[in-house]
Scaffold this motif. Sequence first.
Motif, PDB file in Angstrom:
ATOM      1  N   ALA A   1       0.571  -1.556  -0.013  1.00  0.00           N
ATOM      2  CA  ALA A   1      -0.415  -0.392  -0.496  1.00  0.00           C
ATOM      3  C   ALA A   1       0.762   1.311   0.442  1.00  0.00           C
ATOM      4  CB  ALA A   1      -0.764  -0.298   0.926  1.00  0.00           C
ATOM      5  N   SER A   2       2.307   0.862   0.390  1.00  0.00           N
ATOM      6  CA  SER A   2       3.372   1.949   0.317  1.00  0.00           C
ATOM      7  C   SER A   2       4.196   2.443  -0.646  1.00  0.00           C
ATOM      8  CB  SER A   2       3.367   2.709   1.650  1.00  0.00           C
ATOM      9  OG  SER A   2       3.953   1.883   2.665  1.00  0.00           O
ATOM     10  N   ALA A   3       4.784   2.809  -0.768  1.00  0.00           N
ATOM     11  CA  ALA A   3       5.979   3.108  -1.229  1.00  0.00           C
ATOM     12  C   ALA A   3       7.103   2.362  -0.346  1.00  0.00           C
ATOM     13  CB  ALA A   3       6.678   5.072  -2.630  1.00  0.00           C
ATOM     14  N   LYS A   4       6.907   2.644   0.537  1.00  0.00           N
ATOM     15  CA  LYS A   4       7.815   2.578   1.583  1.00  0.00           C
ATOM     16  C   LYS A   4       8.301   1.608   2.220  1.00  0.00           C
ATOM     17  CE  LYS A   4      10.230   3.898   6.256  1.00  0.00           C
ATOM     18  NZ  LYS A   4      10.290   4.132   7.581  1.00  0.00           N
ATOM     19  N   GLY A   5       6.971   0.647   2.131  1.00  0.00           N
ATOM     20  CA  GLY A   5       6.413  -0.540   2.162  1.00  0.00           C
ATOM     21  C   GLY A   5       6.993  -1.982   1.055  1.00  0.00           C
ATOM     22  N   GLN A   6       6.614  -1.152  -0.172  1.00  0.00           N
ATOM     23  CA  GLN A   6       7.642  -1.727  -0.857  1.00  0.00           C
ATOM     24  C   GLN A   6       8.839  -1.711  -1.157  1.00  0.00           C
ATOM     25  OE1 GLN A   6       5.298  -0.327  -4.848  1.00  0.00           O
ATOM     26  NE2 GLN A   6       3.706  -0.434  -3.347  1.00  0.00           N
ATOM     27  N   GLN A   7       9.159  -0.644  -1.251  1.00  0.00           N
ATOM     28  CA  GLN A   7      10.792  -0.453  -1.136  1.00  0.00           C
ATOM     29  C   GLN A   7      11.629  -1.362   0.259  1.00  0.00           C
ATOM     30  OE1 GLN A   7      12.273   3.857  -0.452  1.00  0.00           O
ATOM     31  NE2 GLN A   7      14.184   2.902  -0.974  1.00  0.00           N
ATOM     32  N   VAL A   8      11.323  -1.710   1.365  1.00  0.00           N
ATOM     33  CA  VAL A   8      11.233  -2.050   2.319  1.00  0.00           C
ATOM     34  C   VAL A   8      11.368  -3.226   2.298  1.00  0.00           C
ATOM     35  CG1 VAL A   8      12.001  -1.795   4.330  1.00  0.00           C
ATOM     36  CG2 VAL A   8      12.169   0.174   3.994  1.00  0.00           C
ATOM     37  N   HIS A   9      10.305  -3.799   2.527  1.00  0.00           N
ATOM     38  CA  HIS A   9       9.721  -5.238   2.242  1.00  0.00           C
ATOM     39  C   HIS A   9       9.602  -6.029   0.856  1.00  0.00           C
ATOM     40  CE1 HIS A   9       9.900  -4.581   6.999  1.00  0.00           C
ATOM     41  NE2 HIS A   9       9.496  -3.570   6.769  1.00  0.00           N
ATOM     42  N   GLY A  10       8.955  -5.287   1.005  1.00  0.00           N
ATOM     43  CA  GLY A  10       8.398  -5.898  -1.239  1.00  0.00           C
ATOM     44  C   GLY A  10       7.399  -7.501  -0.631  1.00  0.00           C
ATOM     45  N   THR A  11       7.103  -7.930  -1.614  1.00  0.00           N
ATOM     46  CA  THR A  11       6.296  -9.248  -1.433  1.00  0.00           C
ATOM     47  C   THR A  11       7.089 -10.855  -1.885  1.00  0.00           C
ATOM     48  OG1 THR A  11       4.675  -9.184  -2.920  1.00  0.00           O
ATOM     49  CG2 THR A  11       4.306  -8.178  -1.058  1.00  0.00           C
ATOM     50  N   CYS A  12       6.630 -11.700  -1.742  1.00  0.00           N
ATOM     51  CA  CYS A  12       7.097 -12.617  -1.356  1.00  0.00           C
ATOM     52  C   CYS A  12       5.973 -13.357  -2.915  1.00  0.00           C
ATOM     53  CB  CYS A  12       6.484 -13.884  -0.075  1.00  0.00           C
ATOM     54  SG  CYS A  12       8.028 -13.591   1.155  1.00  0.00           S
TER      55      CYS A  12
END
Length: 287
Positions: A163-174
């Motif tokens: 949902a957030s650009a930071k979440g995608q950049q730091v964590h990402g999904t499997c």
Amino acid sequence: MIHMRLVGGLGNQLFQYACGRAVALRHGTELVLDTRELSRGAAHAVFGLDHFAIRARMGASADLPPPRSRVLAYGLWRAGFMAPRFLRERGLGVNPAVLAAGDGTYLHGYFQSEAYFRDVVPQIRPELEIVTPPSDDNLRWASRIAGDDRAVSLHVRRGDYVASAKGQQVHGTCDADYYARAVAAIRARAGIDPRLYVFSDDPHWARDNLALDAETVVLDHNPPGAAVEDMRLMGVCRHHIIANSSFSWWGAWRNPSAGKVVVAPVRWFADPKLHNPDICPPEWLRV
């Protein structure tokens, strides 16, 4: 007295509790929880440890260091001029300074490794039993899963990871390739044809997008505020495929079976600069 700052969702809070409780046990003292930061966090960052048989008390104002609003006093405390002694986690791997922390320490960090509490697992495991009674629906699901020799939990973490650009950049999904490799690893290591019980903060996405070579059951009956129910059901499964998520880490860890197979992603963070070499117990399989 050991103080632990709580921050983040349920999985993070469990890591923080386990680390703080381990330090307190080593010194024969009590653990005090500082929950003030939770009110400043994300929507999922609500106190969740009250569902467990924890041995700690909530810190009252008199027990806690100065709040941020008292700028001077807060600064003096952080600089080491006031008790309790502030100790911040450095980096993402295990910190020897935390393992050696003395009585009178205030712990600040995420502490995401079993190594922080491995020496006291026999004491801590009963404290992480869920004491909140399950709903009727969850009682029925628990009975069904417990009777299934092929039951494998599979977690799909989306939410703030997408949902957030930071979440995608730091964590990402499997990705799909990870889950395919994980299913193959379960087949090879556990010697079963797995039945996948899928848990997700976005079960509709999981139902529409997961295409795995195994029978799949997506559980979508629990509302967002009942995450602890999903964690309880995960722990009833025989084996586990976790996401890069502290939530499913604990879903797998809470299963006490010595014969369980746990598969975790090699890549825990999307950001290549971030790496925690100690995130998973050595017996878990990384693919």
